[in-house]
Design a protein around this motif. Sequence first.
Motif, PDB file in Angstrom:
ATOM      1  N   ALA A   1     -63.130 -79.854 -11.259  1.00  0.00           N
ATOM      2  CA  ALA A   1     -63.319 -79.800  -9.806  1.00  0.00           C
ATOM      3  C   ALA A   1     -64.312 -78.710  -9.427  1.00  0.00           C
ATOM      4  CB  ALA A   1     -61.982 -79.568  -9.103  1.00  0.00           C
ATOM      5  N   LEU A   2     -64.185 -77.542 -10.036  1.00  0.00           N
ATOM      6  CA  LEU A   2     -65.067 -76.419  -9.708  1.00  0.00           C
ATOM      7  C   LEU A   2     -66.506 -76.704 -10.130  1.00  0.00           C
ATOM      8  CD1 LEU A   2     -62.736 -73.453 -10.727  1.00  0.00           C
ATOM      9  CD2 LEU A   2     -63.345 -74.173  -8.408  1.00  0.00           C
ATOM     10  N   GLU A   3     -66.655 -77.355 -11.277  1.00  0.00           N
ATOM     11  CA  GLU A   3     -67.997 -77.669 -11.734  1.00  0.00           C
ATOM     12  C   GLU A   3     -68.680 -78.658 -10.788  1.00  0.00           C
ATOM     13  OE1 GLU A   3     -70.351 -78.976 -15.794  1.00  0.00           O
ATOM     14  OE2 GLU A   3     -68.207 -78.569 -15.822  1.00  0.00           O
ATOM     15  N   THR A   4     -67.916 -79.627 -10.301  1.00  0.00           N
ATOM     16  CA  THR A   4     -68.466 -80.591  -9.348  1.00  0.00           C
ATOM     17  C   THR A   4     -68.798 -79.913  -8.025  1.00  0.00           C
ATOM     18  OG1 THR A   4     -67.174 -82.369 -10.369  1.00  0.00           O
ATOM     19  CG2 THR A   4     -68.045 -82.773  -8.162  1.00  0.00           C
ATOM     20  N   ALA A   5     -67.903 -79.034  -7.590  1.00  0.00           N
ATOM     21  CA  ALA A   5     -68.115 -78.344  -6.315  1.00  0.00           C
ATOM     22  C   ALA A   5     -69.376 -77.488  -6.349  1.00  0.00           C
ATOM     23  CB  ALA A   5     -66.899 -77.486  -5.986  1.00  0.00           C
ATOM     24  N   ALA A   6     -69.596 -76.815  -7.468  1.00  0.00           N
ATOM     25  CA  ALA A   6     -70.727 -75.884  -7.572  1.00  0.00           C
ATOM     26  C   ALA A   6     -72.031 -76.577  -7.936  1.00  0.00           C
ATOM     27  CB  ALA A   6     -70.410 -74.808  -8.598  1.00  0.00           C
ATOM     28  N   GLY A   7     -71.936 -77.612  -8.757  1.00  0.00           N
ATOM     29  CA  GLY A   7     -73.148 -78.307  -9.175  1.00  0.00           C
ATOM     30  C   GLY A   7     -74.096 -77.387  -9.927  1.00  0.00           C
ATOM     31  N   GLY A   8     -75.387 -77.521  -9.656  1.00  0.00           N
ATOM     32  CA  GLY A   8     -76.407 -76.742 -10.348  1.00  0.00           C
ATOM     33  C   GLY A   8     -76.366 -75.265 -10.063  1.00  0.00           C
ATOM     34  N   ARG A   9     -75.623 -74.851  -9.047  1.00  0.00           N
ATOM     35  CA  ARG A   9     -75.545 -73.416  -8.718  1.00  0.00           C
ATOM     36  C   ARG A   9     -74.861 -72.613  -9.821  1.00  0.00           C
ATOM     37  NH1 ARG A   9     -74.746 -76.057  -3.824  1.00  0.00           N
ATOM     38  NH2 ARG A   9     -72.493 -76.086  -4.084  1.00  0.00           N
ATOM     39  N   LEU A  10     -74.110 -73.298 -10.684  1.00  0.00           N
ATOM     40  CA  LEU A  10     -73.496 -72.603 -11.819  1.00  0.00           C
ATOM     41  C   LEU A  10     -74.556 -72.030 -12.756  1.00  0.00           C
ATOM     42  CD1 LEU A  10     -70.580 -75.011 -12.809  1.00  0.00           C
ATOM     43  CD2 LEU A  10     -70.363 -72.722 -11.838  1.00  0.00           C
ATOM     44  N   ASN A  11     -75.747 -72.618 -12.715  1.00  0.00           N
ATOM     45  CA  ASN A  11     -76.823 -72.173 -13.599  1.00  0.00           C
ATOM     46  C   ASN A  11     -77.668 -71.061 -12.992  1.00  0.00           C
ATOM     47  OD1 ASN A  11     -76.150 -74.080 -15.598  1.00  0.00           O
ATOM     48  ND2 ASN A  11     -77.293 -75.674 -14.530  1.00  0.00           N
ATOM     49  N   TYR A  12     -77.396 -70.683 -11.747  1.00  0.00           N
ATOM     50  CA  TYR A  12     -78.125 -69.563 -11.159  1.00  0.00           C
ATOM     51  C   TYR A  12     -77.978 -68.343 -12.063  1.00  0.00           C
ATOM     52  CZ  TYR A  12     -78.471 -71.917  -6.565  1.00  0.00           C
ATOM     53  OH  TYR A  12     -78.750 -72.767  -5.531  1.00  0.00           O
TER      54      TYR A  12
ATOM     55  N   ILE B   1     -70.338 -89.491   2.327  1.00  0.00           N
ATOM     56  CA  ILE B   1     -70.859 -90.024   1.074  1.00  0.00           C
ATOM     57  C   ILE B   1     -69.886 -89.661  -0.049  1.00  0.00           C
ATOM     58  CG2 ILE B   1     -72.730 -89.927  -0.610  1.00  0.00           C
ATOM     59  CD1 ILE B   1     -73.467 -91.326   1.978  1.00  0.00           C
ATOM     60  N   MET B   2     -69.498 -90.681  -0.829  1.00  0.00           N
ATOM     61  CA  MET B   2     -68.510 -90.481  -1.900  1.00  0.00           C
ATOM     62  C   MET B   2     -69.158 -90.743  -3.254  1.00  0.00           C
ATOM     63  SD  MET B   2     -65.383 -92.479   0.024  1.00  0.00           S
ATOM     64  CE  MET B   2     -64.117 -92.068  -1.192  1.00  0.00           C
ATOM     65  N   SER B   3     -68.940 -89.837  -4.197  1.00  0.00           N
ATOM     66  CA  SER B   3     -69.483 -89.978  -5.551  1.00  0.00           C
ATOM     67  C   SER B   3     -68.350 -89.845  -6.547  1.00  0.00           C
ATOM     68  CB  SER B   3     -70.538 -88.907  -5.832  1.00  0.00           C
ATOM     69  OG  SER B   3     -71.563 -88.939  -4.864  1.00  0.00           O
ATOM     70  N   GLY B   4     -68.379 -90.663  -7.582  1.00  0.00           N
ATOM     71  CA  GLY B   4     -67.323 -90.566  -8.588  1.00  0.00           C
ATOM     72  C   GLY B   4     -67.544 -91.557  -9.703  1.00  0.00           C
ATOM     73  N   GLY B   5     -66.553 -91.696 -10.548  1.00  0.00           N
ATOM     74  CA  GLY B   5     -66.636 -92.600 -11.687  1.00  0.00           C
ATOM     75  C   GLY B   5     -66.242 -91.893 -12.963  1.00  0.00           C
ATOM     76  N   SER B   6     -66.658 -92.438 -14.097  1.00  0.00           N
ATOM     77  CA  SER B   6     -66.304 -91.836 -15.384  1.00  0.00           C
ATOM     78  C   SER B   6     -67.203 -90.644 -15.653  1.00  0.00           C
ATOM     79  CB  SER B   6     -66.447 -92.865 -16.506  1.00  0.00           C
ATOM     80  OG  SER B   6     -67.791 -93.285 -16.618  1.00  0.00           O
ATOM     81  N   ARG B   7     -66.685 -89.740 -16.442  1.00  0.00           N
ATOM     82  CA  ARG B   7     -67.431 -88.548 -16.829  1.00  0.00           C
ATOM     83  C   ARG B   7     -67.574 -88.550 -18.343  1.00  0.00           C
ATOM     84  NH1 ARG B   7     -67.601 -84.623 -12.880  1.00  0.00           N
ATOM     85  NH2 ARG B   7     -67.859 -82.962 -14.422  1.00  0.00           N
ATOM     86  N   ARG B   8     -68.588 -87.855 -18.826  1.00  0.00           N
ATOM     87  CA  ARG B   8     -68.777 -87.810 -20.283  1.00  0.00           C
ATOM     88  C   ARG B   8     -67.580 -87.155 -20.941  1.00  0.00           C
ATOM     89  NH1 ARG B   8     -72.273 -83.976 -18.252  1.00  0.00           N
ATOM     90  NH2 ARG B   8     -72.023 -81.821 -18.989  1.00  0.00           N
ATOM     91  N   GLN B   9     -67.254 -87.632 -22.115  1.00  0.00           N
ATOM     92  CA  GLN B   9     -66.094 -87.121 -22.846  1.00  0.00           C
ATOM     93  C   GLN B   9     -66.245 -85.631 -23.116  1.00  0.00           C
ATOM     94  OE1 GLN B   9     -65.338 -89.139 -26.514  1.00  0.00           O
ATOM     95  NE2 GLN B   9     -63.308 -88.275 -26.775  1.00  0.00           N
ATOM     96  N   GLY B  10     -65.162 -84.906 -22.868  1.00  0.00           N
ATOM     97  CA  GLY B  10     -65.169 -83.471 -23.120  1.00  0.00           C
ATOM     98  C   GLY B  10     -65.507 -82.643 -21.899  1.00  0.00           C
ATOM     99  N   GLY B  11     -65.949 -83.334 -20.806  1.00  0.00           N
ATOM    100  CA  GLY B  11     -66.231 -82.596 -19.582  1.00  0.00           C
ATOM    101  C   GLY B  11     -67.583 -81.920 -19.620  1.00  0.00           C
ATOM    102  N   GLY B  12     -67.793 -81.021 -18.669  1.00  0.00           N
ATOM    103  CA  GLY B  12     -69.075 -80.371 -18.534  1.00  0.00           C
ATOM    104  C   GLY B  12     -69.070 -78.923 -18.959  1.00  0.00           C
ATOM    105  N   LEU B  13     -69.974 -78.180 -18.340  1.00  0.00           N
ATOM    106  CA  LEU B  13     -70.212 -76.779 -18.699  1.00  0.00           C
ATOM    107  C   LEU B  13     -68.960 -75.926 -18.570  1.00  0.00           C
ATOM    108  CD1 LEU B  13     -72.147 -74.413 -19.263  1.00  0.00           C
ATOM    109  CD2 LEU B  13     -72.643 -74.351 -16.827  1.00  0.00           C
ATOM    110  N   LEU B  14     -68.352 -75.928 -17.396  1.00  0.00           N
ATOM    111  CA  LEU B  14     -67.175 -75.081 -17.182  1.00  0.00           C
ATOM    112  C   LEU B  14     -66.000 -75.533 -18.034  1.00  0.00           C
ATOM    113  CD1 LEU B  14     -66.960 -74.193 -13.385  1.00  0.00           C
ATOM    114  CD2 LEU B  14     -67.715 -72.784 -15.288  1.00  0.00           C
TER     115      LEU B  14
END
Length: 267
Positions: free
Chosen positions: A62-73, A176-189
């Motif tokens: 949830a946090l990774e989705t909320a922050a998006g690319g700002r996590l890479n700042y 606007i709603m976005s969703g669906g499957s995510r890559r296995q193992g999740g993302g950065l966070l």
Amino acid sequence: LESIGGRLHKARTDVATAKAVREQAHMHGGGRALEAIRRAKVKGVHGQVANLVDFETQYATALETAAGGRLNYVVVDDEHVASRCIALIKRERAGRLSFAPLSKIRSPRAPGATPRGKGIVGYAVNLVSSKKKYGTIMQVTFGDTLVVETLEDAKALIGRYRMVTLEGDLVERNAIMSGGSRRQGGGLLAAASRAAQLIKERERVVVDLEKHREAARGGVTKAEAELATIAAEVETKRNAFAEGQSNAASLARELSELEASLAPQAT
């Protein structure tokens, strides 16, 4: 002791591996550009936002989705450090990065009171923690995004809040709603969180094994001391026995001599 030593070595190796995985996860968003900055040891660079925030594992997606690319700042002291970093990665053709100078970042409007209702977890910014000096960066990163458990829980609030579900589905304030499957193992966070959790678990194992090893060493030392004491006692008794035998032999000779002196003389 040898068994404990082997398990301790493996646990320490696991910790080192997990730390390497966590570092790779944090490096993922920066790639060559971030590596170039680290290699140059530019002063005033604090690191990526993803590397400066703490949170519970269950909120990672949830946090990774909320922050998006700002996590890479990349957080830096000021605009001068940012300029030096940009010049460096431009010179080395290492790619692009976004920098957040602590001296210039201003807090956005604070979110209001957390709404009440079924499945509402809370504002994303309230689900993370960091050093006090990064507070403004966290507010910029997570904004006023509301975390809810499921899309069903979000429906009643559409149009009023920007929302993200625990599974990472996103509902913008404009509906606007976005969703669906995510890559296995999740993302950065998620990857960094799993690695951090593994580090904690393995470090606990290391501490426990070190305690067991010290206890075992203490037991061996105590046993050796007791054995030395027993050996000393045996030696003392052996010496006493030998002395007793010597005294007995001496008395036997004296007795023989006495008997011989008392025997009637032949005429």
